[in-house]
Design an enzyme around this catalytic site. Structure first.
Site, PDB file in Angstrom:
ATOM      1  N   SER A 115       0.864  -1.192   0.000  1.00 40.21           N
ATOM      2  CA  SER A 115       0.000   0.000   0.000  1.00 40.21           C
ATOM      3  C   SER A 115       0.891   1.229   0.000  1.00 40.21           C
ATOM      4  CB  SER A 115      -0.865   0.020   1.267  1.00 40.21           C
ATOM      5  OG  SER A 115      -1.459   1.299   1.442  1.00 40.21           O
ATOM      6  N   TYR A 150      -2.694  -1.203  10.322  1.00 36.78           N
ATOM      7  CA  TYR A 150      -2.478  -1.387   8.875  1.00 36.78           C
ATOM      8  C   TYR A 150      -1.107  -0.842   8.475  1.00 36.78           C
ATOM      9  CZ  TYR A 150      -3.856  -1.202   3.869  1.00 36.78           C
ATOM     10  OH  TYR A 150      -3.957  -1.366   2.514  1.00 36.78           O
TER      11      TYR A 150
HETATM   12  C1  BGC Z   1      -6.191   1.577   1.952  1.00 32.16           C
HETATM   13  C2  BGC Z   1      -7.408   2.399   1.626  1.00 32.16           C
HETATM   14  C3  BGC Z   1      -7.028   3.862   1.417  1.00 32.16           C
HETATM   15  C4  BGC Z   1      -5.901   3.972   0.420  1.00 32.16           C
HETATM   16  C5  BGC Z   1      -5.436   5.399   0.185  1.00 32.16           C
HETATM   17  C6  BGC Z   1      -5.140   1.804   0.912  1.00 32.16           C
HETATM   18  O1  BGC Z   1      -4.015   1.056   1.236  1.00 32.16           O
HETATM   19  O2  BGC Z   1      -6.552   0.200   1.979  1.00 32.16           O
HETATM   20  O3  BGC Z   1      -8.344   2.282   2.667  1.00 32.16           O
HETATM   21  O4  BGC Z   1      -8.144   4.592   0.957  1.00 32.16           O
HETATM   22  O5  BGC Z   1      -4.817   3.181   0.852  1.00 32.16           O
HETATM   23  O6  BGC Z   1      -5.253   6.095   1.386  1.00 32.16           O
END
Ligand code: BGC
Length: 254
Positions: free
Chosen positions: A143, A156
């Site tokens: 991410s 996360y």
């Molecule tokens: C997350 C999303 C978020 C995006 C941008 C992703 O890794 O799962 O929830 O909207 O990042 O911030």
């Protein structure tokens, strides 16, 4: 077809980004192991679309927060499909909570699925490759939040930050075995993980202002980069993370 004759395991491919990767890899000629927590429902649609491309698809249920199940997934994948060339660690979850209120069970669940699950699935895959002296490719779906703060999502961020350095570390350790290890870091992609955001139009509008390309991403945008990394076009790429975010990472304010 750049993945002709290849076999790939894609975790969390019942829906969302994982499903798009499964379908894209099948369109490019690969046979696919589709994994999810539940392979009775949505995963059947992934299977149907893989088969519509004339490729073999195998469904294997596994909860990757359980290390014994990561090993079973890889063992069954090799047994049912043959030697696997590519592992895509895509399965992931997020839980929103102010840091002060994070419960230990939520920390455990997010870290166990996103980081520990990817870690031990990769270990099981790599053990098979090394034993057979075969090259292979590992792709982590991370991410932008492996790098960027995401207030309210500390668990996360911890999981994706771990994934970032794991990518670099394994690239160095596994390079001599002919195994490449890369990351793909999606930004805001329209999938179920973002349901709360997608249902909140003012929040979507604020987010779009921060995305230089002016739109949320599609799962297919992420799948295209994963297909490049899985193919021989990516043979000399290892230890890299590709951002697929429309420019969000360099323009992010929350
Ligand atoms: C997350 C999303 C978020 C995006 C941008 C992703 O890794 O799962 O929830 O909207 O990042 O911030």
């Amino acid at each position: 077809m750049r993945l002709a004759g290849k076999r790939a395991v894609i975790t969390g491919s019942g829906r969302g980004i994982g499903r798009a990767i499964a379908i894209r890899f099948a369109a490019d000629g690969a046979d696919i192991v589709i994994n999810d927590l539940n392979v009775q429902g949505e995963a059947l649609q992934t299977l149907a679309q893989v088969e519509a491309h004339g490729r073999r698809g195998v469904l294997i249920q596994a909860d990757l927060s359980q290390t014994d199940q990561t090993r079973r997934l890889i063992d069954e994948a090799f047994a049912q499909l043959g030697p696997i060339d590519v592992l895509v660690n895509n399965a992931g979850i997020e839980k929103r909570s102010p840091f002060a209120d994070v419960r230990e069970e939520d920390y455990d669940l997010v870290l166990d699925v996103n980081l520990k699950g990817a870690f031990f699935t990769t270990q099981a895959f790599v053990r098979q490759l090394i034993a057979a002296r075969r090259p292979g490719k590992v792709i982590f779906i991370s991410s932008v939040h492996e790098e960027l703060p995401f207030p309210g999502f500390s668990t996360y961020c911890a999981s994706k930050g771990g994934m970032q350095l794991l990518t670099r570390d394994l690239a160095v350790e596994l390079g001599p075995h002919g195994i490449t290890v890369n990351g793909v870091a999606p930004g805001a992609i329209a999938t179920e993980i973002n349901r709360a955001l997608l249902d909140d139009q003012p929040r979507v509008a604020r987010l779009l202002e921060q995305i230089p390309l002016g739109r949320m991403g599609k799962p297919e945008d992420v799948a295209a980069v994963a297909a490049f990394l899985a193919s021989s076009d990516g043979d000399y790429v290892t230890g890299s993370t590709y951002y697929v975010d429309g420019g969000l990472a360099w323009n992010y304010r929350e």
